[in-house]
Write a protein that holds these residues in place. Structure first.
Motif, PDB file in Angstrom:
ATOM      1  N   ARG A  44       4.926 -16.265   3.897  1.00 30.97           N
ATOM      2  CA  ARG A  44       3.509 -15.674   3.868  1.00 30.97           C
ATOM      3  C   ARG A  44       2.963 -15.125   2.444  1.00 30.97           C
ATOM      4  NH1 ARG A  44       0.729 -14.510   7.985  1.00 30.97           N
ATOM      5  NH2 ARG A  44      -0.138 -12.534   7.224  1.00 30.97           N
TER       6      ARG A  44
ATOM      7  N   PHE B 114      -5.088 -15.856   1.983  1.00 32.08           N
ATOM      8  CA  PHE B 114      -5.937 -15.991   3.370  1.00 32.08           C
ATOM      9  C   PHE B 114      -7.081 -14.974   3.248  1.00 32.08           C
ATOM     10  CE2 PHE B 114      -1.826 -17.693   4.997  1.00 32.08           C
ATOM     11  CZ  PHE B 114      -2.374 -18.882   5.366  1.00 32.08           C
TER      12      PHE B 114
ATOM     13  N   VAL C 171     -12.418 -22.916  15.947  1.00 37.31           N
ATOM     14  CA  VAL C 171     -10.966 -22.786  15.833  1.00 37.31           C
ATOM     15  C   VAL C 171     -10.733 -22.023  14.768  1.00 37.31           C
ATOM     16  CG1 VAL C 171      -8.844 -23.884  15.455  1.00 37.31           C
ATOM     17  CG2 VAL C 171     -10.342 -25.073  17.227  1.00 37.31           C
ATOM     18  N   GLU C 172     -11.158 -22.240  13.575  1.00 38.43           N
ATOM     19  CA  GLU C 172     -11.357 -21.522  12.365  1.00 38.43           C
ATOM     20  C   GLU C 172     -11.684 -20.037  12.541  1.00 38.43           C
ATOM     21  OE1 GLU C 172      -9.154 -22.844  10.174  1.00 38.43           O
ATOM     22  OE2 GLU C 172     -10.613 -22.379   8.391  1.00 38.43           O
TER      23      GLU C 172
ATOM     24  N   PHE D   5     -11.624 -18.209  15.231  1.00 41.64           N
ATOM     25  CA  PHE D   5     -10.657 -17.462  16.008  1.00 41.64           C
ATOM     26  C   PHE D   5      -9.214 -17.319  15.163  1.00 41.64           C
ATOM     27  CE2 PHE D   5      -7.323 -17.098  19.219  1.00 41.64           C
ATOM     28  CZ  PHE D   5      -8.020 -16.465  20.375  1.00 41.64           C
ATOM     29  N   ALA D   6      -8.932 -18.253  14.406  1.00 40.53           N
ATOM     30  CA  ALA D   6      -7.655 -18.230  13.527  1.00 40.53           C
ATOM     31  C   ALA D   6      -7.514 -17.275  12.528  1.00 40.53           C
ATOM     32  CB  ALA D   6      -7.307 -19.710  13.217  1.00 40.53           C
TER      33      ALA D   6
ATOM     34  N   GLN E 114      -8.861 -14.527  12.997  1.00 40.37           N
ATOM     35  CA  GLN E 114      -8.568 -13.151  13.602  1.00 40.37           C
ATOM     36  C   GLN E 114      -7.008 -12.775  13.723  1.00 40.37           C
ATOM     37  OE1 GLN E 114     -10.849 -13.214  17.256  1.00 40.37           O
ATOM     38  NE2 GLN E 114     -12.621 -13.762  16.293  1.00 40.37           N
ATOM     39  N   LEU E 115      -6.430 -13.944  13.746  1.00 42.08           N
ATOM     40  CA  LEU E 115      -4.919 -13.750  13.919  1.00 42.08           C
ATOM     41  C   LEU E 115      -3.881 -13.495  12.463  1.00 42.08           C
ATOM     42  CD1 LEU E 115      -4.387 -16.784  16.309  1.00 42.08           C
ATOM     43  CD2 LEU E 115      -4.658 -14.412  17.028  1.00 42.08           C
TER      44      LEU E 115
END
Lengths: 205, 66
Positions: free
Chosen positions: A10, A153, A197-198, A200-201, A203-204
């Motif tokens: 990461r 990110f 999808v993006e 939602f992703a 938020q992870l």
């Protein structure tokens, strides 16, 4: 040692993961077919796409099928995005957000582009906030083409929230319903599903 | 502790992307140049993973407007 491995995965600048490579490829693919009608070599590449049985994967398979049997794409592109005076759609962020071209959202994008080391090609004359161009910028932010390193990110998320999310989902929904859309209908579906999808992703993270 | 949590979050995101159909696209994407800096196996279809429901995927399809 697993813990330090997890950290390095990461760490900004580490290798691009398979999923992020695919995100970048999807943004690039969508951007490429939106900035201009795809030529032979791009169509051949699109025809090779193979999605899985997820909704997004099935939409990708529809794009592949459409790319394998193209019908007068230049005309379709013209009718959708250019037209006489204007096409069926006006694919610019400023237009979507304000109803006019060259408004504040474009100025904001230009500022962010300068900050992120994103230039424009010399021969391009349209405003930078073309939906396709913005999606290509996302691709470059993910794969490290600009000053943002791979796996940054928070930069991706900021750019997405400011320049992609307020415009592109609405644009793809409109494109999917557009009268002139044939090849661009499954393209729009891929765009719409991928961006959901993006959203939602992110938020992870 | 924080490291462990970060690891889980990162994996959640990558697993979600994979199961939502991002990561399973083969062929053309690599030709278009998007996968140029990816690992060598990036363009291959992950074998035997396919589309499975997980909590994240279930939640996603509940909230998304499909």
């Amino acid at each position: 040692m697993p813990a330090s491995q997890a950290v390095s995965d990461r760490t900004i600048g580490a290798e691009l993961s398979e999923e992020d490579a695919c995100r970048s490829a999807l943004y690039r693919l969508l951007g490429r077919v939106l900035v201009a009608p795809p030529e032979e070599s791009v169509l051949a590449a699109l025809a090779e796409l193979k999605g899985d049985e997820s909704p997004l994967g099935r939409a990708l398979n529809e794009v592949a099928a459409a790319a394998a049997a193209p019908q007068d794409l230049d005309r379709e592109y013209q009718d959708l995005f250019i037209g006489l005076g204007r096409g069926e759609l006006v694919p610019y962020g400023s237009y979507y957000l304000t109803g006019f071209l060259y408004e504040k959202p474009l100025a904001k994008l230009r500022r962010d582009m300068a900050m992120l080391g994103i230039g424009r090609r010399e021969n391009v004359r349209e405003p930078e906030d073309h939906v396709g161009a913005v999606l290509e910028m996302m691709a470059g932010l993910i794969d490290g083409s600009f000053t943002a390193p791979v796996n940054d990110f928070s930069t991706q998320q900021r750019f997405f929230a400011t320049h992609v999310e307020p415009v592109a989902p609405r644009f793809f929904a409109d494109l999917e319903k557009a009268n002139a859309a044939r090849f661009y209908r499954p393209v729009a579906r891929v765009g719409r599903l991928f961006l959901e999808v993006e959203i939602f992703a992110f938020q992870l993270i | 502790m924080k490291t462990k949590k970060e690891k889980v979050l990162g994996n959640d995101r990558r697993d979600f992307l994979k199961l939502a159909g991002v990561g399973a696209m083969a062929g053309g994407a690599a030709v278009l140049g998007g996968a140029k800096k990816a690992k060598a196996d990036a363009a291959e279809v992950p074998s035997g993973r396919g589309y499975r429901e997980t909590d994240h995927v279930r939640k996603f399809y509940r909230t998304a407007r499909f």
